[in-house]
Design a protein around this motif. Sequence first.
Motif, PDB file in Angstrom:
ATOM      1  N   UNK A  66       0.834  -1.212   0.000  1.00  0.00           N
ATOM      2  CA  UNK A  66       0.000   0.000   0.000  1.00  0.00           C
ATOM      3  C   UNK A  66       0.865   1.257   0.000  1.00  0.00           C
ATOM      4  N   UNK A  67       1.940   1.249   0.789  1.00  0.00           N
ATOM      5  CA  UNK A  67       2.851   2.400   0.826  1.00  0.00           C
ATOM      6  C   UNK A  67       3.602   2.563  -0.489  1.00  0.00           C
ATOM      7  N   UNK A  68       4.056   1.439  -1.046  1.00  0.00           N
ATOM      8  CA  UNK A  68       4.769   1.488  -2.332  1.00  0.00           C
ATOM      9  C   UNK A  68       3.852   2.029  -3.413  1.00  0.00           C
ATOM     10  N   UNK A  69       2.609   1.555  -3.430  1.00  0.00           N
ATOM     11  CA  UNK A  69       1.651   2.007  -4.441  1.00  0.00           C
ATOM     12  C   UNK A  69       1.350   3.490  -4.286  1.00  0.00           C
ATOM     13  N   UNK A  70       1.184   3.955  -3.062  1.00  0.00           N
ATOM     14  CA  UNK A  70       0.932   5.383  -2.837  1.00  0.00           C
ATOM     15  C   UNK A  70       2.109   6.233  -3.323  1.00  0.00           C
ATOM     16  N   UNK A  71       3.324   5.802  -3.028  1.00  0.00           N
ATOM     17  CA  UNK A  71       4.517   6.524  -3.504  1.00  0.00           C
ATOM     18  C   UNK A  71       4.594   6.508  -5.027  1.00  0.00           C
ATOM     19  N   UNK A  72       4.215   5.381  -5.622  1.00  0.00           N
ATOM     20  CA  UNK A  72       4.218   5.266  -7.078  1.00  0.00           C
ATOM     21  C   UNK A  72       3.214   6.237  -7.694  1.00  0.00           C
ATOM     22  N   UNK A  73       2.033   6.337  -7.109  1.00  0.00           N
ATOM     23  CA  UNK A  73       1.024   7.266  -7.620  1.00  0.00           C
ATOM     24  C   UNK A  73       1.509   8.718  -7.514  1.00  0.00           C
ATOM     25  N   UNK A  74       2.188   9.048  -6.419  1.00  0.00           N
ATOM     26  CA  UNK A  74       2.758  10.393  -6.272  1.00  0.00           C
ATOM     27  C   UNK A  74       3.823  10.636  -7.336  1.00  0.00           C
ATOM     28  N   UNK A  75       4.658   9.621  -7.577  1.00  0.00           N
ATOM     29  CA  UNK A  75       5.701   9.712  -8.591  1.00  0.00           C
ATOM     30  C   UNK A  75       5.096   9.976  -9.970  1.00  0.00           C
ATOM     31  N   UNK A  76       4.018   9.293 -10.276  1.00  0.00           N
ATOM     32  CA  UNK A  76       3.342   9.515 -11.559  1.00  0.00           C
ATOM     33  C   UNK A  76       2.812  10.944 -11.651  1.00  0.00           C
ATOM     34  N   UNK A  77       2.188  11.420 -10.566  1.00  0.00           N
ATOM     35  CA  UNK A  77       1.654  12.798 -10.576  1.00  0.00           C
ATOM     36  C   UNK A  77       2.764  13.825 -10.781  1.00  0.00           C
ATOM     37  N   UNK A  78       3.872  13.655 -10.065  1.00  0.00           N
ATOM     38  CA  UNK A  78       5.003  14.586 -10.174  1.00  0.00           C
ATOM     39  C   UNK A  78       5.542  14.619 -11.607  1.00  0.00           C
ATOM     40  N   UNK A  79       5.530  13.462 -12.253  1.00  0.00           N
ATOM     41  CA  UNK A  79       6.031  13.366 -13.620  1.00  0.00           C
ATOM     42  C   UNK A  79       4.938  13.591 -14.669  1.00  0.00           C
ATOM     43  N   UNK A  80       3.775  14.023 -14.198  1.00  0.00           N
ATOM     44  CA  UNK A  80       2.624  14.315 -15.064  1.00  0.00           C
ATOM     45  C   UNK A  80       2.266  13.126 -15.963  1.00  0.00           C
ATOM     46  N   UNK A  81       2.267  11.948 -15.331  1.00  0.00           N
ATOM     47  CA  UNK A  81       1.893  10.726 -16.035  1.00  0.00           C
ATOM     48  C   UNK A  81       0.604  10.187 -15.425  1.00  0.00           C
ATOM     49  N   UNK A  82      -0.178   9.518 -16.236  1.00  0.00           N
ATOM     50  CA  UNK A  82      -1.431   8.942 -15.761  1.00  0.00           C
ATOM     51  C   UNK A  82      -1.167   7.658 -14.987  1.00  0.00           C
ATOM     52  N   UNK A  83      -1.985   7.462 -13.945  1.00  0.00           N
ATOM     53  CA  UNK A  83      -1.998   6.174 -13.278  1.00  0.00           C
ATOM     54  C   UNK A  83      -2.807   5.240 -14.171  1.00  0.00           C
ATOM     55  N   UNK A  84      -2.220   4.088 -14.500  1.00  0.00           N
ATOM     56  CA  UNK A  84      -2.954   3.086 -15.277  1.00  0.00           C
ATOM     57  C   UNK A  84      -2.808   1.729 -14.604  1.00  0.00           C
ATOM     58  N   UNK A  85      -3.754   0.864 -14.880  1.00  0.00           N
ATOM     59  CA  UNK A  85      -3.696  -0.500 -14.346  1.00  0.00           C
ATOM     60  C   UNK A  85      -2.435  -1.204 -14.853  1.00  0.00           C
ATOM     61  N   UNK A  86      -2.033  -0.949 -16.096  1.00  0.00           N
ATOM     62  CA  UNK A  86      -0.834  -1.569 -16.661  1.00  0.00           C
ATOM     63  C   UNK A  86       0.407  -1.186 -15.858  1.00  0.00           C
ATOM     64  N   UNK A  87       0.525   0.090 -15.541  1.00  0.00           N
ATOM     65  CA  UNK A  87       1.684   0.538 -14.751  1.00  0.00           C
ATOM     66  C   UNK A  87       1.668  -0.088 -13.359  1.00  0.00           C
ATOM     67  N   UNK A  88       0.478  -0.152 -12.771  1.00  0.00           N
ATOM     68  CA  UNK A  88       0.405  -0.762 -11.446  1.00  0.00           C
ATOM     69  C   UNK A  88       0.759  -2.249 -11.504  1.00  0.00           C
TER      70      UNK A  88
END
Length: 151
Positions: A9-31
Amino acid sequence: MPKEIVSYADVLENFKKLLRVNRLKYTKQRELILEIIYDNSGHFTPEDIYNLIKKSYPDVKLGIATVYRTLTLLEEASIVSSISFGAQGKKYEFGLGTHHDHLVCLKCGDISEFYDETMERLQEEIAKKFNFKMTNHIMKITGICSACQAK
């Protein structure tokens, strides 16, 4: 490799923040790329990860380029780490687990993980001797594994 250092859960939350910072969409494929690396111990090529996802989730549309781009992003954020095999490419593993080093067989490509307290202490001593502030290290010892030697 034990994952108790950080929850998914923590890794996923950090990943979502990383995507936002890099202006990338969260997608099921990336997850799914992140999830495969988190859930499976070992060292994977991008193609291994792609094939694991395609096998486990045959209905998910995924391109190999997405795997490569996502791995690059995850590696830059130290969520995954890689071992380079020169012209043969890289193998990736979860980067937030317990620290360890690697023994890599040049014949069969097997990767064994190890931790040695003496080696860790010596690296710190070497850094101190050269007035170098070590923040991290990666050790890869190459050679021939016992199974290949026996052949």
